[in-house]
Design an enzyme around this catalytic site. Structure first.
Site, mmCIF file in Angstrom:
data_model
loop_
_atom_site.group_PDB
_atom_site.id
_atom_site.type_symbol
_atom_site.label_atom_id
_atom_site.label_comp_id
_atom_site.label_asym_id
_atom_site.label_seq_id
_atom_site.Cartn_x
_atom_site.Cartn_y
_atom_site.Cartn_z
ATOM 1 N N VAL A 1 0.840 -1.199 0.000
ATOM 2 C CA VAL A 1 0.000 0.000 0.000
ATOM 3 C C VAL A 1 0.875 1.248 0.000
ATOM 4 O O VAL A 1 0.593 2.226 -0.706
ATOM 5 C CB VAL A 1 -0.948 0.008 1.228
ATOM 6 C CG1 VAL A 1 -1.729 1.318 1.304
ATOM 7 C CG2 VAL A 1 -1.900 -1.179 1.181
ATOM 8 N N CYS A 2 1.953 1.222 0.777
ATOM 9 C CA CYS A 2 2.791 2.406 0.982
ATOM 10 C C CYS A 2 3.293 3.062 -0.312
ATOM 11 O O CYS A 2 3.186 4.284 -0.451
ATOM 12 C CB CYS A 2 3.960 2.071 1.901
ATOM 13 S SG CYS A 2 3.444 1.487 3.538
ATOM 14 N N PRO A 3 3.830 2.318 -1.276
ATOM 15 C CA PRO A 3 4.347 3.005 -2.464
ATOM 16 C C PRO A 3 3.257 3.693 -3.284
ATOM 17 O O PRO A 3 3.526 4.686 -3.955
ATOM 18 C CB PRO A 3 5.040 1.901 -3.270
ATOM 19 C CG PRO A 3 4.416 0.639 -2.810
ATOM 20 C CD PRO A 3 4.065 0.873 -1.361
#
Length: 180
Positions: free
Chosen positions: A51-53
């Site tokens: 999810v982070c990128p």
């Protein structure tokens, strides 16, 4: 957790800022680096995740829009600057990232803000808008599994910078609420 009206904590962290060369890869960044500007400081749990990128890349796409509003975007996690650099090299969406990736390896900033997750030991998915005087004006924290919408932070920044009453779903250029 620190909230609206609180002072953003003092910090000095190393950030991954460039893939150009090892000499230009890292920079120390503190509260003084962007003195007099708004800050949008967002945290993600871990590098090399899923999810982070998506969020980081979206904040990167909006970096010029934030800059046009005299606001510097800073991303942060508890990973070190070398992991940030490796992730930027490895992930196509992060290669040309125009924002610093702060390394909160001692977890001091995350702890001061109250966003360090006790169970996992990583930063929660949090966003702070900080005014030029260092006062927190907006906070958003989401579940670790759910990505946020960076354009919403930009919309909130626009509203805060009007210094007026802004109705639900207000967008830049729309009328604000005038109380007579």
């Amino acid at each position: 957790m620190l909230t609206i009206g609180d002072k953003f904590p003092q910090f000095k962290l190393t950030a991954a800022v460039s893939l150009e060369s090892m000499e230009k890869a890292f920079q120390d960044i503190s509260n003084e680096t962007y003195k007099g500007k708004w800050l949008c400081v967002f945290f993600w749990p871990k590098d090399f995740t899923f999810v982070c990128p998506t969020e980081i890349a979206e904040f990167g796409k909006l970096a010029k829009d934030f800059s046009d509003r005299d606001c510097q975007v800073l991303g942060a996690s508890v990973d070190n600057e070398f992991v940030h650099l490796a992730w930027r090299r490895d992930n196509e969406a992060l290669k040309d990232l125009p924002i610093p990736m702060l390394a909160d390896v001692k977890r001091e900033l995350s702890t001061s803000l109250g966003i360090l997750d006790r169970d996992s030991g990583v930063s929660k998915r949090a966003t702070f808008l900080v005014d030029p005087e260092g006062t927190i004006r907006y906070v958003e924290v989401t579940d670790m599994k759910v990505g946020r919408k960076p354009s919403e932070a930009l919309r909130i920044l626009d509203a805060l910078q009007t210094d007026e009453l802004c109705p639900c779903n207000w967008k830049a250029g729309e009328k604000t609420i005038q109380v007579k």
